[in-house]
Motif scaffolding. Structure first.
Motif, PDB file in Angstrom:
ATOM      1  N   GLU A  24       0.831  -1.204   0.000  1.00  0.00           N
ATOM      2  CA  GLU A  24       0.000   0.000   0.000  1.00  0.00           C
ATOM      3  C   GLU A  24       0.871   1.261   0.000  1.00  0.00           C
ATOM      4  O   GLU A  24       0.533   2.261  -0.653  1.00  0.00           O
ATOM      5  CB  GLU A  24      -0.926   0.010   1.216  1.00  0.00           C
ATOM      6  N   ALA A  25       1.972   1.217   0.739  1.00  0.00           N
ATOM      7  CA  ALA A  25       2.870   2.375   0.802  1.00  0.00           C
ATOM      8  C   ALA A  25       3.419   2.715  -0.586  1.00  0.00           C
ATOM      9  O   ALA A  25       3.447   3.879  -0.985  1.00  0.00           O
ATOM     10  CB  ALA A  25       4.017   2.095   1.770  1.00  0.00           C
ATOM     11  N   ARG A  26       3.836   1.705  -1.320  1.00  0.00           N
ATOM     12  CA  ARG A  26       4.371   1.939  -2.670  1.00  0.00           C
ATOM     13  C   ARG A  26       3.287   2.505  -3.591  1.00  0.00           C
ATOM     14  O   ARG A  26       3.576   3.353  -4.439  1.00  0.00           O
ATOM     15  CB  ARG A  26       4.932   0.640  -3.243  1.00  0.00           C
ATOM     16  N   GLU A  27       2.048   2.045  -3.419  1.00  0.00           N
ATOM     17  CA  GLU A  27       0.945   2.560  -4.236  1.00  0.00           C
ATOM     18  C   GLU A  27       0.718   4.037  -3.960  1.00  0.00           C
ATOM     19  O   GLU A  27       0.527   4.840  -4.884  1.00  0.00           O
ATOM     20  CB  GLU A  27      -0.330   1.753  -3.956  1.00  0.00           C
ATOM     21  N   TRP A  28       0.712   4.429  -2.675  1.00  0.00           N
ATOM     22  CA  TRP A  28       0.555   5.844  -2.332  1.00  0.00           C
ATOM     23  C   TRP A  28       1.714   6.681  -2.873  1.00  0.00           C
ATOM     24  O   TRP A  28       1.518   7.790  -3.377  1.00  0.00           O
ATOM     25  CB  TRP A  28       0.460   6.021  -0.817  1.00  0.00           C
ATOM     26  N   LEU A  29       2.939   6.156  -2.757  1.00  0.00           N
ATOM     27  CA  LEU A  29       4.121   6.888  -3.224  1.00  0.00           C
ATOM     28  C   LEU A  29       4.099   7.094  -4.732  1.00  0.00           C
ATOM     29  O   LEU A  29       4.595   8.113  -5.244  1.00  0.00           O
ATOM     30  CB  LEU A  29       5.400   6.133  -2.823  1.00  0.00           C
ATOM     31  N   ALA A  30       3.520   6.135  -5.451  1.00  0.00           N
ATOM     32  CA  ALA A  30       3.421   6.265  -6.908  1.00  0.00           C
ATOM     33  C   ALA A  30       2.343   7.257  -7.310  1.00  0.00           C
ATOM     34  O   ALA A  30       2.390   7.832  -8.407  1.00  0.00           O
ATOM     35  CB  ALA A  30       3.130   4.898  -7.517  1.00  0.00           C
ATOM     36  N   ARG A  31       1.386   7.487  -6.408  1.00  0.00           N
ATOM     37  CA  ARG A  31       0.232   8.313  -6.725  1.00  0.00           C
ATOM     38  C   ARG A  31       0.494   9.816  -6.560  1.00  0.00           C
ATOM     39  O   ARG A  31       0.047  10.633  -7.353  1.00  0.00           O
ATOM     40  CB  ARG A  31      -0.932   7.901  -5.808  1.00  0.00           C
ATOM     41  N   GLU A  32       1.215  10.188  -5.491  1.00  0.00           N
ATOM     42  CA  GLU A  32       1.405  11.620  -5.207  1.00  0.00           C
ATOM     43  C   GLU A  32       2.672  11.841  -4.382  1.00  0.00           C
ATOM     44  O   GLU A  32       3.156  10.927  -3.719  1.00  0.00           O
ATOM     45  CB  GLU A  32       0.188  12.180  -4.457  1.00  0.00           C
ATOM     46  N   PRO A  33       3.225  13.065  -4.402  1.00  0.00           N
ATOM     47  CA  PRO A  33       4.437  13.356  -3.631  1.00  0.00           C
ATOM     48  C   PRO A  33       4.114  13.645  -2.161  1.00  0.00           C
ATOM     49  O   PRO A  33       3.007  14.091  -1.837  1.00  0.00           O
ATOM     50  CB  PRO A  33       5.007  14.600  -4.316  1.00  0.00           C
ATOM     51  N   TYR A  34       5.088  13.416  -1.292  1.00  0.00           N
ATOM     52  CA  TYR A  34       4.922  13.675   0.137  1.00  0.00           C
ATOM     53  C   TYR A  34       6.107  14.478   0.659  1.00  0.00           C
ATOM     54  O   TYR A  34       7.198  14.434   0.101  1.00  0.00           O
ATOM     55  CB  TYR A  34       4.803  12.358   0.916  1.00  0.00           C
ATOM     56  N   ASP A  35       5.852  15.196   1.753  1.00  0.00           N
ATOM     57  CA  ASP A  35       6.908  15.987   2.387  1.00  0.00           C
ATOM     58  C   ASP A  35       7.624  15.213   3.484  1.00  0.00           C
ATOM     59  O   ASP A  35       8.694  15.620   3.939  1.00  0.00           O
ATOM     60  CB  ASP A  35       6.316  17.273   2.980  1.00  0.00           C
ATOM     61  N   LEU A  36       7.014  14.101   3.912  1.00  0.00           N
ATOM     62  CA  LEU A  36       7.565  13.335   5.029  1.00  0.00           C
ATOM     63  C   LEU A  36       6.941  11.945   5.030  1.00  0.00           C
ATOM     64  O   LEU A  36       5.781  11.771   4.647  1.00  0.00           O
ATOM     65  CB  LEU A  36       7.235  14.042   6.351  1.00  0.00           C
ATOM     66  N   CYS A  37       7.730  10.952   5.478  1.00  0.00           N
ATOM     67  CA  CYS A  37       7.210   9.584   5.611  1.00  0.00           C
ATOM     68  C   CYS A  37       7.615   9.041   6.975  1.00  0.00           C
ATOM     69  O   CYS A  37       8.766   9.191   7.404  1.00  0.00           O
ATOM     70  CB  CYS A  37       7.776   8.703   4.497  1.00  0.00           C
ATOM     71  N   LEU A  38       6.652   8.412   7.676  1.00  0.00           N
ATOM     72  CA  LEU A  38       6.899   7.725   8.942  1.00  0.00           C
ATOM     73  C   LEU A  38       6.547   6.259   8.730  1.00  0.00           C
ATOM     74  O   LEU A  38       5.415   5.945   8.361  1.00  0.00           O
ATOM     75  CB  LEU A  38       6.042   8.309  10.071  1.00  0.00           C
ATOM     76  N   THR A  39       7.493   5.349   8.975  1.00  0.00           N
ATOM     77  CA  THR A  39       7.209   3.930   8.750  1.00  0.00           C
ATOM     78  C   THR A  39       7.632   3.074   9.926  1.00  0.00           C
ATOM     79  O   THR A  39       8.682   3.299  10.535  1.00  0.00           O
ATOM     80  CB  THR A  39       7.905   3.418   7.465  1.00  0.00           C
ATOM     81  N   ASP A  40       6.797   2.093  10.256  1.00  0.00           N
ATOM     82  CA  ASP A  40       7.152   1.111  11.267  1.00  0.00           C
ATOM     83  C   ASP A  40       8.232   0.195  10.698  1.00  0.00           C
ATOM     84  O   ASP A  40       8.357   0.041   9.477  1.00  0.00           O
ATOM     85  CB  ASP A  40       5.903   0.298  11.642  1.00  0.00           C
ATOM     86  N   MET A  41       9.000  -0.439  11.572  1.00  0.00           N
ATOM     87  CA  MET A  41      10.037  -1.347  11.113  1.00  0.00           C
ATOM     88  C   MET A  41       9.444  -2.669  10.645  1.00  0.00           C
ATOM     89  O   MET A  41       9.778  -3.173   9.579  1.00  0.00           O
ATOM     90  CB  MET A  41      11.055  -1.592  12.240  1.00  0.00           C
ATOM     91  N   ARG A  42       8.525  -3.233  11.425  1.00  0.00           N
ATOM     92  CA  ARG A  42       7.955  -4.540  11.100  1.00  0.00           C
ATOM     93  C   ARG A  42       6.598  -4.376  10.435  1.00  0.00           C
ATOM     94  O   ARG A  42       5.685  -3.796  11.017  1.00  0.00           O
ATOM     95  CB  ARG A  42       7.819  -5.381  12.366  1.00  0.00           C
ATOM     96  N   LEU A  43       6.497  -4.876   9.225  1.00  0.00           N
ATOM     97  CA  LEU A  43       5.256  -4.792   8.462  1.00  0.00           C
ATOM     98  C   LEU A  43       4.885  -6.192   7.962  1.00  0.00           C
ATOM     99  O   LEU A  43       5.761  -7.065   7.824  1.00  0.00           O
ATOM    100  CB  LEU A  43       5.436  -3.824   7.288  1.00  0.00           C
ATOM    101  N   PRO A  44       3.607  -6.446   7.684  1.00  0.00           N
ATOM    102  CA  PRO A  44       3.167  -7.799   7.327  1.00  0.00           C
ATOM    103  C   PRO A  44       3.856  -8.384   6.096  1.00  0.00           C
ATOM    104  O   PRO A  44       4.106  -9.591   6.042  1.00  0.00           O
ATOM    105  CB  PRO A  44       1.660  -7.625   7.075  1.00  0.00           C
ATOM    106  N   ASP A  45       4.174  -7.541   5.128  1.00  0.00           N
ATOM    107  CA  ASP A  45       4.750  -8.059   3.877  1.00  0.00           C
ATOM    108  C   ASP A  45       6.170  -7.579   3.623  1.00  0.00           C
ATOM    109  O   ASP A  45       6.647  -7.565   2.485  1.00  0.00           O
ATOM    110  CB  ASP A  45       3.854  -7.679   2.699  1.00  0.00           C
ATOM    111  N   GLY A  46       6.862  -7.168   4.667  1.00  0.00           N
ATOM    112  CA  GLY A  46       8.230  -6.700   4.496  1.00  0.00           C
ATOM    113  C   GLY A  46       8.692  -5.911   5.715  1.00  0.00           C
ATOM    114  O   GLY A  46       8.151  -6.059   6.814  1.00  0.00           O
ATOM    115  N   THR A  47       9.686  -5.060   5.514  1.00  0.00           N
ATOM    116  CA  THR A  47      10.222  -4.252   6.619  1.00  0.00           C
ATOM    117  C   THR A  47      10.281  -2.784   6.230  1.00  0.00           C
ATOM    118  O   THR A  47      10.310  -2.435   5.043  1.00  0.00           O
ATOM    119  CB  THR A  47      11.650  -4.706   7.003  1.00  0.00           C
ATOM    120  N   GLY A  48      10.323  -1.950   7.252  1.00  0.00           N
ATOM    121  CA  GLY A  48      10.499  -0.517   7.019  1.00  0.00           C
ATOM    122  C   GLY A  48      11.831  -0.216   6.372  1.00  0.00           C
ATOM    123  O   GLY A  48      11.974   0.764   5.638  1.00  0.00           O
ATOM    124  N   LEU A  49      12.818  -1.075   6.631  1.00  0.00           N
ATOM    125  CA  LEU A  49      14.139  -0.882   6.032  1.00  0.00           C
ATOM    126  C   LEU A  49      14.070  -0.967   4.509  1.00  0.00           C
ATOM    127  O   LEU A  49      14.729  -0.197   3.805  1.00  0.00           O
ATOM    128  CB  LEU A  49      15.100  -1.935   6.582  1.00  0.00           C
TER     129      LEU A  49
END
Length: 446
Positions: free
Chosen positions: A39-64
């Protein structure tokens, strides 16, 4: 009407997402939320952002993975990592990968707001070379690379260890990292760790309360408190005694300090930059520097090249330095004779840019007709001083005078490196303060 700034929040816990959305909403930011990497990649492809906050552990990957993806595809956007409490290794890994900063759970809202405000103060896109107002001179490949690295590191809050020889400009590099970053309008507090007596070190760094020890006649603010919101530059950090290294490590990890004689800890928001002319890894191997503190300070290492690795910059440096000297003396500027310039280019400069500046100041005073010739540089003296016993017997008229010149040069170098702190210079040379005072008087340097 000015468009509101936007932030992307990535966390699989609904409560955390809601907390971050409410807090950022109150800061007048529009937010978008994602539950996973996809979902994060979909949002990033859709519009620009000034800041991103991400958790380290995610269901389908990592914040890293997201930090690395954003670094490659949206390098102008600061991204902060949210890690579990105590996961310092994870946070350091994220900073090395290019994260702007990190937060630990449970999220402290005051710290969150500080982080967001710092991230939004960043102006220039990553990778853009910021003008350095004639302080970091040189067009050689090493200096161009150094300026690019400074611009990149200014966009992060990661601790940076600046390595390099004495006189190469480590404090200037630290100042530029500070000034070009989001903390540029906040305090920059430099401290020479080798110049503080060990018994006063804790009070200097963390402050003290009135009456906490003999001589504490009033409350005193420490260096960490003075640098709050800005940058603390620990110069000659290898000179810290081991007991102080433990206390410094805790202050950096907890982002909090306790004044000597105080009962409560005070939260501090400080970026740490450090430097030393010593080989810090070798100090760790020798047991003189704590390995855990070394890894905490050396999240990113930035090497400042010595002058002998960028000889093509000497002409530009000399021109600017002589122009500055002329302005200070309110006199016509001197020029370098071509042979003098060639002499400078072939000299090793163990004292680097600082030695070049001192050499030109002396030559400017001695030269005639506003032209510095090879003899005015006194490079034979400089070589003898730097090489110590390297002079041949034919060059020595009087052994006592020759040894006195070597002693004078080494003491001057130690004084310059410690900003004329006699106690620190004596420690650097392995002398007692009394012996140092005697030698200064004997050599006419008192």
């Amino acid at each position: 009407m000015t468009a509101r700034q936007k932030a992307l929040i990535i966390d699989d816990e609904p409560d955390i997402r809601e907390l971050l959305e409410i807090t950022l909403g109150r800061m007048k930011l529009d937010t978008r939320s994602a539950r996973n990497v996809k979902e994060a990649r979909e949002w990033l492809a859709r519009e620009p952002y000034d800041l991103c906050l991400t958790d380290m552990r995610l269901p389908d990957g990592t914040g890293l993975e997201l930090v690395q993806y954003i670094q490659q595809n949206h390098p102008q956007m600061p991204v902060a990592m949210i890690t579990a409490y105590g996961s310092m290794e994870t946070a350091i890994t994220a900073l090395k990968a290019g994260a702007f900063d990190y937060l630990t759970k449970p999220v402290d809202l005051g710290r969150l707001r500080e982080l967001v405000n710092s991230a939004l103060r960043l102006r220039s896109p990553a990778g853009e070379e910021v003008p350095v107002d004639n302080r970091l001179l040189g067009q050689s490949p090493p200096m161009k690379a150094l300026r690019r690295q400074i611009a990149k590191l200014a966009r992060s809050q990661a601790p940076v260890y600046i390595s390099g020889e004495s006189g190469s400009g480590k404090e200037l590099v630290a100042r530029l990292i500070h000034e070009q970053g989001s903390r540029g309008e906040r305090p920059f507090v430099p401290v020479n760790c080798g110049a503080i007596p060990s018994e006063l070190m804790e009070s200097e760094f963390f402050g003290h309360k009135k009456g906490s020890f003999t001589g504490a006649i009033e409350d005193k603010q420490g260096l960490f408190q003075a640098a709050h919101g800005g940058t603390l530059f620990l110069d000659e950090v290898a000179d810290l005694p081991l007991p102080m290294q433990v206390k410094l490590l805790r202050a950096i990890q907890e982002k909090a300090v306790r004044a000597v004689g105080g009962q409560q800890e005070l939260m501090v928001d400080v970026r740490i930059l450090s430097a030393t002319h010593k080989d810090l890894a070798a100090e760790v191997a020798a047991g003189r520097f704590r390995q855990d503190l070394y890894y905490r300070l050396n999240v990113i290492e930035l090497r400042v090249p010595p002058l002998r690795e960028r000889r093509e910059d000497i002409a530009e440096l000399a021109t600017v330095m002589l122009r500055r000297l002329a302005q200070e003396c309110e006199a016509p500027p001197a020029t370098l004779h071509p042979e003098a310039l060639e002499k400078l280019k072939s000299y090793r400069f163990p004292g680097n840019v600082r030695e070049l500046e001192n050499m030109l100041e002396r030559a400017y005073t001695l030269c005639e007709a506003d032209e510095i010739r090879p003899a005015d540089l006194r490079l034979a003296e400089a070589t003898g001083a730097s090489d110590g016993a390297g002079a041949s017997l034919a060059q020595i008229d009087n052994l006592e005078d020759h040894l006195e010149e070597i002693e004078r040069a080494l003491i001057m170098q130690a004084l310059e490196e410690t900003r004329w702190n006699r106690t620190a210079a004596a420690q650097r040379l392995g002398l007692t303060f009394r012996s140092m005072r005697y030698r200064l008087k004997k050599l006419g340097l008192d």
